[in-house]
Write a protein that holds these residues in place. Structure first.
Motif, PDB file in Angstrom:
ATOM      1  N   ALA A   1     -46.220   1.112 -24.189  1.00  0.00           N
ATOM      2  CA  ALA A   1     -45.168   1.276 -25.191  1.00  0.00           C
ATOM      3  C   ALA A   1     -45.791   1.331 -26.580  1.00  0.00           C
ATOM      4  O   ALA A   1     -46.785   0.659 -26.859  1.00  0.00           O
ATOM      5  CB  ALA A   1     -44.179   0.119 -25.109  1.00  0.00           C
ATOM      6  N   VAL A   2     -45.189   2.154 -27.450  1.00  0.00           N
ATOM      7  CA  VAL A   2     -45.621   2.261 -28.843  1.00  0.00           C
ATOM      8  C   VAL A   2     -44.388   2.066 -29.705  1.00  0.00           C
ATOM      9  O   VAL A   2     -43.389   2.773 -29.552  1.00  0.00           O
ATOM     10  CB  VAL A   2     -46.267   3.635 -29.132  1.00  0.00           C
ATOM     11  CG1 VAL A   2     -46.654   3.748 -30.590  1.00  0.00           C
ATOM     12  CG2 VAL A   2     -47.478   3.858 -28.243  1.00  0.00           C
ATOM     13  N   ILE A   3     -44.447   1.079 -30.609  1.00  0.00           N
ATOM     14  CA  ILE A   3     -43.318   0.790 -31.492  1.00  0.00           C
ATOM     15  C   ILE A   3     -43.846   0.403 -32.865  1.00  0.00           C
ATOM     16  O   ILE A   3     -44.819  -0.340 -32.976  1.00  0.00           O
ATOM     17  CB  ILE A   3     -42.410  -0.319 -30.912  1.00  0.00           C
ATOM     18  CG1 ILE A   3     -41.189  -0.527 -31.798  1.00  0.00           C
ATOM     19  CG2 ILE A   3     -43.172  -1.592 -30.671  1.00  0.00           C
ATOM     20  CD1 ILE A   3     -40.128  -1.398 -31.175  1.00  0.00           C
ATOM     21  N   GLY A   4     -43.232   0.947 -33.891  1.00  0.00           N
ATOM     22  CA  GLY A   4     -43.654   0.615 -35.243  1.00  0.00           C
ATOM     23  C   GLY A   4     -43.067   1.570 -36.255  1.00  0.00           C
ATOM     24  O   GLY A   4     -42.396   2.544 -35.905  1.00  0.00           O
TER      25      GLY A   4
ATOM     26  N   PRO B   1     -42.417   5.678 -26.054  1.00  0.00           N
ATOM     27  CA  PRO B   1     -42.100   5.470 -27.462  1.00  0.00           C
ATOM     28  C   PRO B   1     -40.786   4.701 -27.602  1.00  0.00           C
ATOM     29  O   PRO B   1     -39.801   5.018 -26.938  1.00  0.00           O
ATOM     30  CB  PRO B   1     -41.979   6.888 -28.019  1.00  0.00           C
ATOM     31  CG  PRO B   1     -41.636   7.739 -26.856  1.00  0.00           C
ATOM     32  CD  PRO B   1     -42.221   7.060 -25.649  1.00  0.00           C
ATOM     33  N   LEU B   2     -40.795   3.677 -28.447  1.00  0.00           N
ATOM     34  CA  LEU B   2     -39.606   2.859 -28.662  1.00  0.00           C
ATOM     35  C   LEU B   2     -39.190   2.926 -30.123  1.00  0.00           C
ATOM     36  O   LEU B   2     -40.042   2.928 -31.013  1.00  0.00           O
ATOM     37  CB  LEU B   2     -39.879   1.406 -28.266  1.00  0.00           C
ATOM     38  CG  LEU B   2     -40.234   1.173 -26.804  1.00  0.00           C
ATOM     39  CD1 LEU B   2     -40.623  -0.278 -26.583  1.00  0.00           C
ATOM     40  CD2 LEU B   2     -39.074   1.552 -25.907  1.00  0.00           C
ATOM     41  N   ASP B   3     -37.894   2.952 -30.360  1.00  0.00           N
ATOM     42  CA  ASP B   3     -37.348   3.011 -31.710  1.00  0.00           C
ATOM     43  C   ASP B   3     -37.318   1.608 -32.305  1.00  0.00           C
ATOM     44  O   ASP B   3     -36.661   0.715 -31.776  1.00  0.00           O
ATOM     45  CB  ASP B   3     -35.938   3.599 -31.649  1.00  0.00           C
ATOM     46  CG  ASP B   3     -35.305   3.805 -33.008  1.00  0.00           C
ATOM     47  OD1 ASP B   3     -35.842   3.303 -34.009  1.00  0.00           O
ATOM     48  OD2 ASP B   3     -34.264   4.468 -33.059  1.00  0.00           O
ATOM     49  N   LYS B   4     -38.007   1.421 -33.416  1.00  0.00           N
ATOM     50  CA  LYS B   4     -38.086   0.103 -34.041  1.00  0.00           C
ATOM     51  C   LYS B   4     -36.744  -0.373 -34.571  1.00  0.00           C
ATOM     52  O   LYS B   4     -36.559  -1.553 -34.837  1.00  0.00           O
ATOM     53  CB  LYS B   4     -39.108   0.106 -35.165  1.00  0.00           C
ATOM     54  CG  LYS B   4     -38.708   0.957 -36.356  1.00  0.00           C
ATOM     55  CD  LYS B   4     -39.726   0.826 -37.475  1.00  0.00           C
ATOM     56  CE  LYS B   4     -39.327   1.608 -38.690  1.00  0.00           C
ATOM     57  NZ  LYS B   4     -38.121   1.167 -39.330  1.00  0.00           N
ATOM     58  N   SER B   5     -35.771   0.541 -34.691  1.00  0.00           N
ATOM     59  CA  SER B   5     -34.452   0.199 -35.224  1.00  0.00           C
ATOM     60  C   SER B   5     -33.518  -0.400 -34.172  1.00  0.00           C
ATOM     61  O   SER B   5     -32.445  -0.885 -34.505  1.00  0.00           O
ATOM     62  CB  SER B   5     -33.786   1.439 -35.816  1.00  0.00           C
ATOM     63  OG  SER B   5     -34.575   1.986 -36.836  1.00  0.00           O
ATOM     64  N   LEU B   6     -33.918  -0.347 -32.916  1.00  0.00           N
ATOM     65  CA  LEU B   6     -33.078  -0.900 -31.856  1.00  0.00           C
ATOM     66  C   LEU B   6     -32.997  -2.413 -31.959  1.00  0.00           C
ATOM     67  O   LEU B   6     -33.956  -3.067 -32.392  1.00  0.00           O
ATOM     68  CB  LEU B   6     -33.641  -0.521 -30.488  1.00  0.00           C
ATOM     69  CG  LEU B   6     -33.548   0.939 -30.084  1.00  0.00           C
ATOM     70  CD1 LEU B   6     -34.326   1.166 -28.798  1.00  0.00           C
ATOM     71  CD2 LEU B   6     -32.103   1.353 -29.914  1.00  0.00           C
ATOM     72  N   PRO B   7     -31.887  -2.985 -31.527  1.00  0.00           N
ATOM     73  CA  PRO B   7     -31.792  -4.451 -31.479  1.00  0.00           C
ATOM     74  C   PRO B   7     -32.841  -5.028 -30.521  1.00  0.00           C
ATOM     75  O   PRO B   7     -33.235  -4.366 -29.557  1.00  0.00           O
ATOM     76  CB  PRO B   7     -30.384  -4.710 -30.955  1.00  0.00           C
ATOM     77  CG  PRO B   7     -29.633  -3.436 -31.142  1.00  0.00           C
ATOM     78  CD  PRO B   7     -30.657  -2.338 -31.110  1.00  0.00           C
TER      79      PRO B   7
ATOM     80  N   ARG C   1     -46.979  -5.418 -36.880  1.00  0.00           N
ATOM     81  CA  ARG C   1     -46.458  -6.753 -37.185  1.00  0.00           C
ATOM     82  C   ARG C   1     -45.214  -6.697 -38.057  1.00  0.00           C
ATOM     83  O   ARG C   1     -44.456  -7.645 -38.126  1.00  0.00           O
ATOM     84  CB  ARG C   1     -47.519  -7.596 -37.859  1.00  0.00           C
ATOM     85  CG  ARG C   1     -48.644  -7.944 -36.929  1.00  0.00           C
ATOM     86  CD  ARG C   1     -49.674  -8.791 -37.627  1.00  0.00           C
ATOM     87  NE  ARG C   1     -50.817  -8.948 -36.764  1.00  0.00           N
ATOM     88  CZ  ARG C   1     -51.313 -10.119 -36.436  1.00  0.00           C
ATOM     89  NH1 ARG C   1     -50.810 -11.211 -36.917  1.00  0.00           N
ATOM     90  NH2 ARG C   1     -52.354 -10.175 -35.629  1.00  0.00           N
ATOM     91  N   LYS C   2     -44.991  -5.563 -38.745  1.00  0.00           N
ATOM     92  CA  LYS C   2     -43.825  -5.414 -39.592  1.00  0.00           C
ATOM     93  C   LYS C   2     -42.545  -5.251 -38.793  1.00  0.00           C
ATOM     94  O   LYS C   2     -41.466  -5.446 -39.307  1.00  0.00           O
ATOM     95  CB  LYS C   2     -43.974  -4.204 -40.518  1.00  0.00           C
ATOM     96  CG  LYS C   2     -44.950  -4.423 -41.617  1.00  0.00           C
ATOM     97  CD  LYS C   2     -44.924  -3.234 -42.548  1.00  0.00           C
ATOM     98  CE  LYS C   2     -45.856  -3.451 -43.716  1.00  0.00           C
ATOM     99  NZ  LYS C   2     -45.784  -2.328 -44.656  1.00  0.00           N
ATOM    100  N   VAL C   3     -42.661  -4.865 -37.533  1.00  0.00           N
ATOM    101  CA  VAL C   3     -41.475  -4.602 -36.704  1.00  0.00           C
ATOM    102  C   VAL C   3     -40.769  -5.892 -36.387  1.00  0.00           C
ATOM    103  O   VAL C   3     -41.292  -6.890 -36.116  1.00  0.00           O
ATOM    104  CB  VAL C   3     -41.858  -3.857 -35.399  1.00  0.00           C
ATOM    105  CG1 VAL C   3     -40.679  -3.696 -34.506  1.00  0.00           C
ATOM    106  CG2 VAL C   3     -42.449  -2.528 -35.755  1.00  0.00           C
TER     107      VAL C   3
END
Length: 71
Positions: A18-21, A43-49, A69-71
């Motif tokens: 998985a890639v998120i950021g 790929p994951l959306d960082k805006s998801l709950p 780390r910002k996510v």
């Protein structure tokens, strides 16, 4: 050492990663390192709950997560 090579040495060849950021150079680097011969990118959306991200990670059966780390 290249990032893709490092992932392979960690035993992640052919695995789901998985890639998120946020939108930045490292996200693109991670995405391309996985898709160019290491494994299968999720790929994951960082805006998801948080609960939806957790559910997607569990359902997609990822072996590793590249994140900021910002996510």
């Amino acid at each position: 050492m290249d990032f893709g090579t490092a992932l392979i040495k960690l035993g992640l060849k052919g695995k789901r990663i998985a890639v998120i950021g946020e939108n930045r150079y490292e996200w693109g680097l991670s995405y391309l390192a996985v898709t160019c011969g290491t494994g299968i990118v999720v790929p994951l959306d960082k805006s998801l709950p948080e609960n939806e991200i957790k559910s997607l990670v569990e359902r997609s059966d990822v072996e590793a997560i590249c994140y900021s780390r910002k996510v």
